[in-house]
Motif scaffolding. Sequence first.
Motif, PDB file in Angstrom:
ATOM      1  N   ALA A  19       0.857  -1.190   0.000  1.00 44.62           N
ATOM      2  CA  ALA A  19       0.000   0.000   0.000  1.00 44.62           C
ATOM      3  C   ALA A  19       0.890   1.236   0.000  1.00 44.62           C
ATOM      4  O   ALA A  19       2.044   1.201   0.407  1.00 44.62           O
ATOM      5  N   GLU A  37      -4.136   5.044   3.528  1.00 47.11           N
ATOM      6  CA  GLU A  37      -3.812   4.548   2.196  1.00 47.11           C
ATOM      7  C   GLU A  37      -4.207   5.577   1.134  1.00 47.11           C
ATOM      8  O   GLU A  37      -5.277   6.196   1.215  1.00 47.11           O
ATOM      9  N   ASP A  45       1.156  -4.278   4.076  1.00 49.50           N
ATOM     10  CA  ASP A  45      -0.040  -4.511   4.894  1.00 49.50           C
ATOM     11  C   ASP A  45       0.135  -5.883   5.549  1.00 49.50           C
ATOM     12  O   ASP A  45      -0.101  -6.916   4.931  1.00 49.50           O
ATOM     13  N   TYR A  64       1.060  -1.691   9.507  1.00 48.54           N
ATOM     14  CA  TYR A  64       1.876  -1.635   8.300  1.00 48.54           C
ATOM     15  C   TYR A  64       3.362  -1.656   8.669  1.00 48.54           C
ATOM     16  O   TYR A  64       3.763  -1.088   9.701  1.00 48.54           O
TER      17      TYR A  64
END
Length: 556
Positions: A378, A386, A398, A422
Motif C-alpha cells: 500500500a 492509504e 499490509d 503496516y
Amino acid sequence: MSTPKLPEYSTYLEQFSIADAIARLDDHGDGKLNAYEACCGRHLRAGRGEVIALIHEDMQGKVRRLSYAELEAESARLAGWFAERGLGVGDRIACMLPRSAELLITVLATWRIGAVYQPLFTAFGPDAVDYRLGRANTRLVITDHANRAKFDGLDQCPPVLAVGGPSAAYADDFDWRVALACSPIETTPPRLAPGAPFLQMFTSGTVGKPKGVAVPLSGMPAFALYMELAIDLRQSDRFWNMADPGWAYGLYYAIAGPLLLGVTTHFCEAGFTAEGALEFMRRHRINNFAAAPTAYRLMKASGLFDEAHSELELRVASSAGEPLNTEVVTWVERALGCPVMDHYGQTETGMTCCNHHALGHPKHVGAMGVPMPGYRLAILDAEHNELPAGQPGVLAVDIEHSPAHFFAGYTWQEKHPFANGYYLTGDVVVRNEDGTFQFAGRDDDIITTAGYRVGPTDVENTVLTHPAVAESAAVGQPDEIRGEVIKSYIVLREGFEASDALADEIRQRVRERLSTHAFPRVIEFVEALPKTPSGKIQRFKLRTDAAEKAAAAAEK
C-alpha cells in the motif's frame, strides 16, 4: 518459434496459498523448519543428491563442483566440529570469506546445528566488523589469511577458524583442515519454530549504527517464491547471481534461494570486470543471470558485450538495487539477447515487488513491478492512510494481508518501523492504475552506490575520526556508472587547510576503517554545513548541490 504464453499474475494470485509454498520446502510436515533440511537434506531424501549444488571458479580459474551429497558430507563434518566446540541453536557464527566452496559449507553447517549464519562483507574494515560482532555476541568467526588482519584490535574477537590454517602471526587460530576431518555430526538437525532466526543481517540506516535484522525461518518460502516467479529459476538453469553473499541480495538469492529449489548456483571468486564476466558466462554457459544495475552499466560501457548475444545462451536477466533506465534495458535486450526485469526489496523483507519473468502482467521500464504473491503493498500518506493510484507516498506492507511477510522488527529494537499494522519501507513510491508500482523518490538519506545501500552516518562518523575534521556530511552524488557515488562535505578544524592530499588521506582512512565500498569518492571542503534551527544537517540541500555540480561537470 513463438514464445509460450506466461501464466497470468491475477490467475496465480487466485490459487496462491502460503501453506503450499511452505509444504514444498518441508517434507516433515510438523509445523517446524530447519534451513539445512530445506536447502540440502530434503533433496537427498528425494534422490537428488548427485545434482550439482555449486560450481565455483577460483582466482586462478580452477573450477570445483560440489553436489548436494558432497555438500551434505562436508557440512556434516564441520557441523560435528561446531558441536564439539559447544555451538548450537541460536548461536551466531560469522564468516568473512570470498565466494568459495568453504563459504557455502560454512553456511550449511551453521544451519545444520540450528545456529544463525552472520555474513561479513570482505570489503569491511575493522570498525564495521567490530560493531557487528559485538552487537550480535558472535561465538565464532571463519575467515582466511587474506582477511585475517581485519579482526585485529577489536574490542572483543571471538575464536577464529582459519581457512588455510593458523599462521605464525595467529598461532591460536583453529585449523579448517582439522575441522573438516572431524567425525560427521550424528544428531538430527533441530526442528525449530518458524520464528527462529537462521540469518543475522545488518542494514544501513540514516541515523546511528547499522540495525540488526534477524531473518526467521519463515522467510524461506518468500525466498523460494522470488526464485520461482521473478527469477524464473528452472531445474535445468545454469544460474549466476553476481551479488556478493556478504550482503542480503547475494546471501538470500545466490545461496539460500537456489538451494531451496535444489538448483545449481555459480560462484565467481574474482572481482568484477566486464571482460571477466563475459568469459565466465561463456565458459559456464550461463542462461539465467542476476546483477545490480551497476554491473549492467559497466558491461555496456565496456563495449565487449555489444554482439555477445550471438555467443551467449542467456534466457533471462534480472536486476535489483536501484531502477534500471530505458537505455540499459534496451541495451540488455539487444546485446545480451534476453529480457531484463527490475526487482525491488530490502534486507528486512527480501524482495517484495517485482517484474516477474514467470508471470504475465503489465511491465514498464523503470517500474518496480507488482507485489510478490503473499504480499499486499500500500501507499501511505503522512498520517498512515492509504492513498489512491497516482499519488506518491511511503511504500508499506499490509502485514495482516501479507502471509509471506516475515520481518518482525529489528533484532535489538533499534527502530520501530511499524504503524497501524503496516511495515513502513521508507521509500516513496506511486501506484499506477494498472496495479504496478513505481519509484517516486525516497524520504530518507540512504545512498545507493553500485547497488549497495550505505547509511550516511557510518561514513560521517568515520570521516570525523580524522584529526583535521570538525564536521562532516555524506550524500549521494549522481554517477553514470555507479548510480550514485558518496560525496562528503567537510568542515575543517582551525589550523588545517584544504588540499588534495588531505582529501586523499581522509578517503583512505574511511576505506581502511569502514569499508572499501563506502568511502567518499568526492570530497568538498566547505566553511559550514546547512542546518535546521535545531542543528540538524539538511542533507537534502547538499544532495541538490551535489547533483547540480555533477551535472555541470558532465557538460564541460
